[in-house]
Design an enzyme around this catalytic site. Structure first.
Site, mmCIF file in Angstrom:
data_model
loop_
_atom_site.group_PDB
_atom_site.id
_atom_site.type_symbol
_atom_site.label_atom_id
_atom_site.label_comp_id
_atom_site.label_asym_id
_atom_site.label_seq_id
_atom_site.Cartn_x
_atom_site.Cartn_y
_atom_site.Cartn_z
ATOM 1 C CG ASP A 106 3.751 -57.337 -16.978
ATOM 2 O OD1 ASP A 106 2.841 -57.968 -17.533
ATOM 3 O OD2 ASP A 106 4.524 -56.560 -17.575
ATOM 4 C CD GLN A 107 6.691 -60.850 -10.954
ATOM 5 O OE1 GLN A 107 6.485 -60.545 -9.778
ATOM 6 N NE2 GLN A 107 7.881 -60.769 -11.516
#
Ligand code: URA
Length: 236
Positions: A106-107
Site C-alpha cells: 500500500d502507499q
C-alpha cells in the site's frame, strides 16, 4: 553466453532507443570494462559487461531484480492515482526497463519491495501456490491481546471472502506492535486481518520476503540490485 552489439546492449539496459544509444557511443560517452568504446557495432557479452555512462557504473544483466526500501507516500503502480509511482525512485535506465513490482505494498506501507523484469521469479514469489512467507512489523492503534494473536494464528474470515486466512506467525513485540508472517498476498491483507480481530493498523513495515531481509544499511528510499547471494535466499 550471448553476445550483442554495444548499441543493442545499451538499449536492452534501458538507456533509450537504439539510435539514441548509437549517438552516445559515437560521442564517446560510454565505456565498457573501463575502456572507452566508440564503435556501436562492437560486440560484448549480454551479461556481466561493466558499463559506464553518465557517472554511473554497473554490470549488464539480462534479468534484473532491484531491492527497494519503500518509503510511505509512493504507489506500486505505473499509473498511480494519488501518489507518485515507486519507479520514480529509480534512475531513468531502470525505469525504462519496465521493472514490475513483486506483489504490491500500500502507499503508506514501508519496507522491502522487489521490482523485477524476471517474470518467472515474480510468479514464483507471488503465486499463492508457493506459500512464500512475508514478514511484517505491524503497529496497532489498540493494545494487542493474547486472544487477538491467537485468532490471527487460528485464521480469520475477511469480509469479502468466506475462506479464512491464517498468520504463519504472530509474535508480540510490545503492547502495540507485533511481527506477523503471512504466506498469501490478498488485497490489504494485514490491515484487514487486524481489523477482523478488533484492532487497527497504524503503521506497516515489510521486513522480509522468504529468507531475504531488508538490508539494515539500505536507507528509506534507496535501492540496490539483488546480488546472487540475496537471490539464493529467495529460493529457500
Ligand atoms: N497487507 C496490507 O494490508 N498492506 C500492505 O501493504 C501489505 C500487506
Amino acid at each position: 553466453m550471448s553476445v550483442v552489439t554495444l548499441e543493442r546492449l545499451l538499449q536492452a539496459e534501458g538507456l533509450g532507443s537504439r539510435r539514441e544509444c548509437r549517438g552516445w557511443i559515437m560521442a564517446g560517452a560510454v565505456s565498457v570494462n573501463q575502456q572507452p568504446v566508440t564503435d556501436p557495432q562492437q560486440t560484448f557479452p549480454r551479461d556481466g559487461s561493466l558499463l559506464s555512462f553518465n557517472d554511473e557504473q554497473w554490470f549488464s544483466q539480462t534479468k534484473l531484480t532491484v531491492l527497494l526500501h519503500k518509503p510511505a507516500g509512493v504507489e506500486c503502480s505505473h499509473n498511480p492515482s494519488h501518489h507518485p509511482p515507486v519507479h520514480q525512485l529509480l534512475p531513468i535506465r531502470l525505469r525504462q526497463r519496465g521493472l514490475q513490482c513483486v506483489g504490491r505494498l500500500d502507499q503508506d506501507t514501508t519496507g522491502l519491495l522487489l521490482l523485477t523484469d524476471d517474470g518467472a521469479l515474480n510468479h514464483a514469489l507471488t503465486s499463492p501456490k508457493h506459500h512464500i512467507p512475508k514478514t511484517y512489523l505491524v503497529t496497532t492503534a489498540h493494545a494487542l491481546t493474547p486472544k487477538m494473536l491467537a485468532d490471527l494464528l487460528a485464521g480469520v474470515v475477511l469480509r469479502d471472502d468466506p475462506h479464512p486466512v491464517f498468520a504463519q506467525a504472530a509474535e508480540p513485540v510490545d503492547s502495540h506492535q507485533l511481527r506477523l508472517v503471512i504466506t498469501e498476498g490478498r488485497y490489504h491483507q494485514v490491515k484487514r486481518m487486524l481489523a477482523a480481530v478488533g484492532n487497527r493498523v497504524v503503521a506497516l513495515h515489510r521486513e522480509a520476503i522468504g529468507a531475504l531481509t531488508l538490508p539494515p544499511d539500505l536507507a528509506c528510499g534507496q535501492w540496490a540490485t539483488l546480488s546472487a547471494q540475496q537471490h539464493s535466499l529467495l529460493a529457500n
